[in-house]
Design a protein around this motif. Structure first.
Motif, mmCIF file in Angstrom:
data_model
loop_
_atom_site.group_PDB
_atom_site.id
_atom_site.type_symbol
_atom_site.label_atom_id
_atom_site.label_comp_id
_atom_site.label_asym_id
_atom_site.label_seq_id
_atom_site.Cartn_x
_atom_site.Cartn_y
_atom_site.Cartn_z
ATOM 1 N N LEU A 109 0.823 -1.209 0.000
ATOM 2 C CA LEU A 109 0.000 0.000 0.000
ATOM 3 C C LEU A 109 0.860 1.263 0.000
ATOM 4 O O LEU A 109 1.866 1.342 0.715
ATOM 5 N N SER A 110 0.455 2.231 -0.797
ATOM 6 C CA SER A 110 1.032 3.568 -0.683
ATOM 7 C C SER A 110 0.194 4.333 0.345
ATOM 8 O O SER A 110 -0.863 3.860 0.779
ATOM 9 N N LEU A 111 0.639 5.509 0.726
ATOM 10 C CA LEU A 111 -0.053 6.236 1.796
ATOM 11 C C LEU A 111 -1.460 6.676 1.401
ATOM 12 O O LEU A 111 -2.308 6.880 2.273
ATOM 13 N N ASP A 112 -1.721 6.808 0.104
ATOM 14 C CA ASP A 112 -3.072 7.203 -0.319
ATOM 15 C C ASP A 112 -3.979 6.013 -0.610
ATOM 16 O O ASP A 112 -5.094 6.171 -1.094
ATOM 17 N N GLY A 113 -3.489 4.813 -0.332
ATOM 18 C CA GLY A 113 -4.310 3.613 -0.522
ATOM 19 C C GLY A 113 -4.126 2.938 -1.858
ATOM 20 O O GLY A 113 -4.726 1.879 -2.117
ATOM 21 N N THR A 114 -3.293 3.499 -2.736
ATOM 22 C CA THR A 114 -3.025 2.877 -4.040
ATOM 23 C C THR A 114 -2.161 1.630 -3.852
ATOM 24 O O THR A 114 -1.280 1.600 -2.991
ATOM 25 N N LEU A 115 -2.443 0.623 -4.668
ATOM 26 C CA LEU A 115 -1.656 -0.606 -4.586
ATOM 27 C C LEU A 115 -0.405 -0.505 -5.461
ATOM 28 O O LEU A 115 -0.480 -0.123 -6.630
ATOM 29 N N ARG A 116 0.735 -0.839 -4.881
ATOM 30 C CA ARG A 116 1.997 -0.859 -5.606
ATOM 31 C C ARG A 116 2.315 -2.296 -6.017
ATOM 32 O O ARG A 116 1.872 -3.249 -5.362
ATOM 33 N N PRO A 117 3.099 -2.475 -7.084
ATOM 34 C CA PRO A 117 3.464 -3.845 -7.496
ATOM 35 C C PRO A 117 4.316 -4.541 -6.449
ATOM 36 O O PRO A 117 5.035 -3.890 -5.674
ATOM 37 N N ILE A 118 4.223 -5.842 -6.425
ATOM 38 C CA ILE A 118 4.977 -6.644 -5.451
ATOM 39 C C ILE A 118 6.033 -7.485 -6.165
ATOM 40 O O ILE A 118 5.961 -7.707 -7.367
ATOM 41 N N LYS A 119 7.002 -7.951 -5.397
ATOM 42 C CA LYS A 119 7.991 -8.895 -5.910
ATOM 43 C C LYS A 119 7.458 -10.319 -5.758
ATOM 44 O O LYS A 119 6.735 -10.628 -4.807
ATOM 45 N N GLY A 120 7.826 -11.187 -6.680
ATOM 46 C CA GLY A 120 7.479 -12.598 -6.552
ATOM 47 C C GLY A 120 6.039 -12.932 -6.862
ATOM 48 O O GLY A 120 5.500 -13.929 -6.355
#
Length: 509
Positions: A109-120
């Motif tokens: 999660l970013s601070l504004d609630g947006t989802l960031r990509p993950i590893k793996g």
């Protein structure tokens, strides 16, 4: 008030299932995460709090306990942010999950609630399939890599608000499913073997190496085209199979090397680390163990230019993966293994000044300097090189010649035919190429006639070849025969294989 959801963490290249439990207790305050979280997981408290508030929800001003089970498994990374946030919202009765399907949830999660990509991401998709979890919620940036896994429903979402609405049944979306990769993947290479002037023998050696997965050492003065040749090897290698695409993408995903432009690894990797590389960067490691260059080159090419300038411990670390195709990394609290089946192409000058043995330029090095320089490569490491070739300086006429050599496309077709022969040969085994054959496969698939055996025996007695050297000569001869479409290995194949085991710069290898 307790809420639970299923998530995952990454250990090495594999994903492990995690159950995220959240307990909220009124009349007390605090936020604690238990279950062996690393620093990134502990810091999720601040990201989750800001994301919940900025997504229009209330962050409970009570005591919150987050338990990550199993408690004895170390949790690493930021992909647990989303399941922790969803569990907090569910435990505080702000959302009611109405989806009855068993779902795995991951996301940073970013601070504004947006989802960031993950590893793996692809490792998590494989885990879901293995554990019969038919649905997975992921950040939308990870959709392409996870869509390589057949048999699971993928819900790529943009932010915490949409995820909460989807779980409550207020937001509907069609699941993304398995995407087939086109068989005729276009490979547009800027380089081509026809660009390289002369160097017929070196090209022949690299063709044999690419056809059978054999390791190469190129020796020659500076500026003769060693790097030029190495960079064109991907243009003659056969395309990745679907299984290899998954393997390779998995490694690069865990290492965090997938980008918007390259969401899936469709072409064979070409890794060329600088000679100042550290031991950990080459073999893998770090506080959170990550794959190194030898694993990032899996199913592709590892090019080591200025071979003798690499640190001794870095070069010696290659011995296990060259022999076994795997690297084991052990730490106090864990031991991990990474695949490392790569084609090693190494290049070096014959001496510090580079002109030892040059027909025109005199060498300025002393015998001791030459011996010390060449001695940086140990005997056991040299013994693991299948092919050795000199790359001599070209004359002016050769450099200016308008005659073009064979194109990469022509060479590649021969290599693809040879690889097809090997694929049929090893269809019931894990071995893929001649270079990977062990003693049992050599005994089963390599039959020499009397004349070929005598030729090999004479060379062995004269140059005191090791058992490994004899096996490597046989494997190279098998590849040469495959390139010619011959079922039987003839003395000419053995003779050519022997030719590439000797150099005027080194004793027999």
């Amino acid at each position: 008030m307790i809420s639970k959801c299923i998530s995952a963490t990454i250990l090495g290249l594999e994903a492990k299932e995690i159950e995220v439990e959240v307990h909220i207790q009124k009349n007390l305050k605090g936020f604690v995460t238990v279950g062996l979280p690393d620093t990134a997981v502990k810091e999720s408290k601040e990201r989750v709090k800001s994301a919940i508030i900025n997504s229009g929800f209330l962050f409970p001003d009570f005591s919150i306990t987050v338990n990550l089970a199993p408690a004895d498994l170390r949790k690493e990374g930021t992909l647990l942010d989303l399941p922790i946030a969803i569990s907090i919202l569910s435990a505080s009765k702000q959302i009611e999950i109405k989806r009855d399907k068993k779902m795995l949830i991951v996301g940073e999660l970013s601070l504004d609630g947006t989802l960031r990509p993950i590893k793996g991401g692809i490792s998590i998709g494989l885990l879901a399939k293995e554990n019969n979890i038919n649905s997975i919620i992921i950040p939308e940036q990870n959709e392409d890599e996870i869509s390589l896994i057949n048999g699971i429903e993928i819900y790529p979402l943009k932010n915490l608000r949409d995820t909460a609405a989807f779980l409550m049944g207020k937001f509907e979306m069609e699941p993304k499913n398995f995407k087939e990769i086109p068989e005729d993947i276009k490979e547009n290479f800027e380089e081509d073997f026809s660009d390289v002037k002369g160097q017929t023998q070196a090209k022949r050696v690299l063709e044999i190496a690419s056809a059978g997965g054999h390791h190469v050492l190129m020796i020659g003065p500076p500026g003769t085209g060693k790097s030029l040749l190495a960079k064109r090897i991907p243009t003659i290698l056969p395309p990745l199979t679907f299984e290899e695409i998954i393997e390779t993408t998995k490694i690069h995903s865990v290492a965090g090397l997938l980008t918007e432009e390259k969401k899936i690894i469709l072409h064979r990797p070409f890794r060329a680390p600088h000679h100042t590389i550290s031991y950990a960067a080459m073999v893998g490691g770090g506080q959170i163990i990550q794959p190194g260059e030898i694993s990032l080159a899996h199913n592709g090419v590892l090019f080591l230019d200025e071979f003798t300038e690499f640190r001794r411990d870095v070069l010696e670390a290659l011995r296990q993966p060259l022999e076994e195709g795997i690297i084991n990394i052990s730490r106090v609290n864990q031991s991990l293994s990474f695949p490392s089946k790569f084609l090693l192409i190494s290049a070096m000058n014959p001496c510090p000044c580079g002109f030892f043995g040059h027909p025109k330029k005199p060498c300025k090095c002393t015998p001791y300097q030459i011996q010390h320089y060449q001695g940086k490569i140990s005997g056991p490491l040299l013994d693991r090189m299948d092919l050795m070739v000199e790359v001599p300086a070209l004359s002016f006429d050769e450099m200016e010649s308008k005659i073009k050599g064979e194109s990469s496309k022509t060479i590649r077709e021969r290599i693809k035919k040879a690889r097809k022969i090997q694929s049929e040969r090893f269809k019931s085994k894990s071995t893929k190429t001649n270079g990977e054959m062990g003693p049992k496969e050599i005994e089963e698939f390599i039959k020499l006639d009397k004349e070929s055996k005598n030729l090999l025996k004479i060379a062995s007695d004269k140059f005191s070849l090791s058992g490994r050297s004899i096996h490597r000569i046989q494997k190279v001869a098998r590849t040469i025969a495959d390139l010619e479409g011959k079922e039987e290995i003839s003395p000419s194949h053995i003779s050519e294989a022997l030719q590439y085991r000797f150099s005027r710069y080194f004793e027999s290898i």
